[in-house]
Write an enzyme that holds these catalytic residues in place. Structure first.
Site: not given
Ligand SMILES: Nc1ncnc2c1ncn2[C@@H]1O[C@H](COP(=O)(O)OS(=O)(=O)O)[C@@H](OP(=O)(O)O)[C@H]1O
Length: 313
Positions: A119, A278-279
């Site tokens: 990051h 999360r979502k």
């Molecule tokens: N497989 C997959 N596909 C699409 N989206 C996904 C996936 N996995 C995680 N997420 C969503 O990504 C958000 C988390 O961001 P990061 O993975 O960058 O978080 S971190 O920096 O590792 O803590 C978080 O977004 P929000 O749901 O909007 O909070 C996760 O839900």
């Protein structure tokens, strides 16, 4: 190191009742544990030219990118029924430079596994990454959904219910640049400027584009990291299988991601895996933003990113 970090400018997040503090180093705010590791990496990490860095500001799609890159890289060893991704959360399949330096160095000694997450902002990357011309994949996401995702993640980490963590205050702090690895726009700008100078070693991916067209983005990713799909693989549906295995629906329903804990041994930063899933809904911000917030954040982004072709709204 801990003593040194404590001398940096500190920001206690008011909206988290002061349970979280960021420290400012080289113009960016970070959490103590990650900052200490980042400085250590700056001092001692020796990149290999074959290393590939998966870079992102938090909450922009890191976990997804890591899952996809890992699945692409290991597809000849495992399939969708044997992949380590089914038992290990993606952020543990790929070490984070500023937290898992030993593992990165072990990988250098004992394997040819090239993937490393970080990051860290571009300007804080260890010098050897830049001088070795390592490839960099950078993922970014629209700022409004990042603000909401960042809010919930830190709120859960601080164990605060929503009624005790005012979203308006979290929003204001984020827009002041006081977020994890923020200012968010400067994080993006650092990599964006570097890409202008070195387009052959920096690939930009946008979370929303990956949602809309996962196939061509996964192909781009595979080609860029040096593991392109063959025509036979494409015909056999390997790309679709990887997309399906790494989908939010699949990963978020796995036992490990529902009930497991990330960095369980480190009490300060341990967090349930489910909070990384999360979502994953584009436009969830609409449930949180007032008209005034929309106007303010749009203005902010126009101001900060007007010189770029990036669309962050
Ligand atoms: N497989 C997959 N596909 C699409 N989206 C996904 C996936 N996995 C995680 N997420 C969503 O990504 C958000 C988390 O961001 P990061 O993975 O960058 O978080 S971190 O920096 O590792 O803590 C978080 O977004 P929000 O749901 O909007 O909070 C996760 O839900």
């Amino acid at each position: 190191m801990e003593k040194m970090v404590k001398t940096f400018p500190q920001h206690k997040c008011n909206w988290l009742k002061g349970r979280f503090a960021f420290y400012k180093y080289q113009e960016f705010w970070n959490i103590q544990e990650f900052l200490e590791g980042g400085i250590l990496a700056q001092q001692s990490f020796k990149a290999r030219p074959s290393d590939v860095f998966l870079c992102s500001a938090p909450k922009t799609g890191t976990t997804w990118l890591k899952a996809l890159a890992f699945a692409i890289l290991t597809r000849h060893q495992y399939d969708e029924s044997t992949s380590p991704l089914l038992k290990t959360m993606p952020n543990e399949c790929i070490p984070l430079l500023e937290k898992d330096l030993e593992q990165v160095e072990d990988n250098h000694k004992n394997s040819c596994f090239p993937l490393v997450g970080t990051h860290l902002p571009y300007s804080s990357l260890p010098e050897s990454i830049l001088t070795s011309n390592c490839k960099i994949v950078y993922i970014y996401r629209n700022i409004k959904d990042v603000i909401v995702s960042h809010y919930h993640f830190l709120r859960e980490a601080a164990k605060l219910p929503m009624e005790d963590a005012p979203f308006e205050e979290a929003f204001d702090e984020f827009c002041e640049g006081k977020s994890w690895c923020g200012p968010y726009w400067d994080h993006i700008l650092g990599y964006w400027k570097a890409r202008l100078e070195r387009p052959e070693i920096i690939l930009f991916l946008k979370y929303e584009d990956m949602r809309k067209d996962p196939t061509s983005n996964v192909k781009r990713l595979a080609e860029f990291i040096g593991y392109p799909f063959t025509i036979e693989e494409e015909k056999a549906g390997v790309i679709e299988s990887i997309i399906k295995m790494c989908s939010f629906e699949n990963l978020s329903n796995l036992e490990v991601n529902k009930y497991g804990k990330h960095r369980a041994k480190e009490s300060n930063i341990a967090i349930e895996n489910r909070h990384f899933f999360r979502k994953a809904k584009d436009g969830d911000w609409e449930n949180y933003f007032t008209n005034e917030m929309i106007e303010n954040v749009d203005k902010l982004i126009d101001q900060k990113l007007s010189a770029t072709d990036l669309v962050l709204k």
